[in-house]
Scaffold this motif. Structure first.
Motif, PDB file in Angstrom:
ATOM      1  N   ASN A 190     -14.666  29.542  21.893  1.00  0.00           N
ATOM      2  CA  ASN A 190     -15.828  29.852  21.078  1.00  0.00           C
ATOM      3  C   ASN A 190     -17.042  30.010  21.978  1.00  0.00           C
ATOM      4  N   HIS A 223     -15.135  34.280  18.675  1.00  0.00           N
ATOM      5  CA  HIS A 223     -14.142  33.232  18.414  1.00  0.00           C
ATOM      6  C   HIS A 223     -12.751  33.766  18.753  1.00  0.00           C
ATOM      7  N   GLU A 246     -21.676  35.274  17.896  1.00  0.00           N
ATOM      8  CA  GLU A 246     -20.544  34.412  18.231  1.00  0.00           C
ATOM      9  C   GLU A 246     -19.306  35.243  18.569  1.00  0.00           C
ATOM     10  N   ARG A 262      -8.790  33.120  19.005  1.00  0.00           N
ATOM     11  CA  ARG A 262      -7.810  32.258  18.340  1.00  0.00           C
ATOM     12  C   ARG A 262      -6.387  32.642  18.750  1.00  0.00           C
ATOM     13  N   VAL A 270     -12.864  34.039  10.294  1.00  0.00           N
ATOM     14  CA  VAL A 270     -12.182  33.725  11.555  1.00  0.00           C
ATOM     15  C   VAL A 270     -10.773  33.223  11.248  1.00  0.00           C
ATOM     16  N   GLN A 327      -6.641  28.636  13.747  1.00  0.00           N
ATOM     17  CA  GLN A 327      -5.997  28.364  15.025  1.00  0.00           C
ATOM     18  C   GLN A 327      -4.654  27.694  14.768  1.00  0.00           C
ATOM     19  N   GLU A 351      -7.798  28.303  22.069  1.00  0.00           N
ATOM     20  CA  GLU A 351      -8.890  28.948  21.359  1.00  0.00           C
ATOM     21  C   GLU A 351     -10.143  28.884  22.216  1.00  0.00           C
ATOM     22  N   SER A 365      -9.638  38.143  18.409  1.00  0.00           N
ATOM     23  CA  SER A 365     -11.022  37.891  18.805  1.00  0.00           C
ATOM     24  C   SER A 365     -11.896  38.319  17.637  1.00  0.00           C
TER      25      SER A 365
END
Length: 215
Positions: free
Chosen positions: A25, A163, A161, A165, A15, A18, A23, A147
């Motif tokens: 999650n 994530h 998941e 950023r 990932v 950031q 951000e 992403s």
């Protein structure tokens, strides 16, 4: 390679860090009765993640439409690979630069095997419309954003998941209408309007009650 970090949180290094903007999650997990069962189901989950054309179906129809294309923007019916694009049809007015759509490119697909864990990650970044001549980013976020869609198995627990950023609205294009549109769509994403669709997707990836997928 940060071995300790990977051991404690497999896939964390996949990932991007950031650095700017916001951000997000979205995380879901499911625990199976045995590691053997988890290994089998994880193979199904990995196939689902790479089957971009089915994302809306997996999420129960509560999200944008996603269409996988090759690097030139031609629709394809296969699993995603690095260098592909995803054409996104979000609710509301579309991007002029994207000819009605938002576009991302799949920068990287990573897999990793550890002692009792395995990870598959796919990172996408806003991009220009591959079907057009403009180099402007055809997305409501700038190309600083990413992403990362990730599935992982740790023992007999499986995680799905998303994530997000470095999410910054794309408001400095050559198209004033796009700048206005991206401001509003980006603002909506920043205050959490995009979270429900990603939550629905990660839940759908782990849905163990649906009709068996064909591997």
């Amino acid at each position: 390679m940060e071995t300790n970090k990977l051991t404690n949180d497999p896939g964390a290094s996949h990932v991007p860090p950031q650095q700017i903007g916001s951000e997000m999650n979205a995380v879901e997990k499911i625990e199976l009765s045995s590691e053997a069962e988890a290994v089998h189901f994880f193979n199904i989950v990995k196939e689902r993640l790479l089957d971009v054309n089915r994302w809306r179906q997996l999420a129960g129809g509560v999200m944008s439409d996603f269409f996988l294309t090759d690097g030139a923007g031609n629709p394809v019916q296969r699993k995603a690979t690095g260098g592909d694009h995803i054409r996104i049809d979000i609710p509301g007015p579309g991007s002029l630069a994207g000819e009605g759509y938002d576009w991302v490119t799949i920068e990287e697909i990573k897999s990793e095997m550890l002692d009792d864990a395995e990870v598959l990650s796919m990172t996408a970044r806003p991009s220009a419309n591959p079907l057009g001549d403009s180099k402007d980013t055809a997305h409501f976020l700038t190309d600083q954003a990413t992403s990362t869609f990730q599935v992982k198995r740790i023992g007999h627990t499986i995680y799905a998941e998303e994530h997000g950023r470095n999410e910054v609205p794309n408001t400095d294009t050559d198209l004033s209408l796009d700048n206005v549109r991206n401001t509003f769509v980006g603002w909506g994403a920043k205050i959490g309007f995009s979270y429900p669709q990603w939550k629905a997707l990660v839940e759908g990836l782990l849905n163990n009650n649906r009709k068996p997928d064909k591997l």
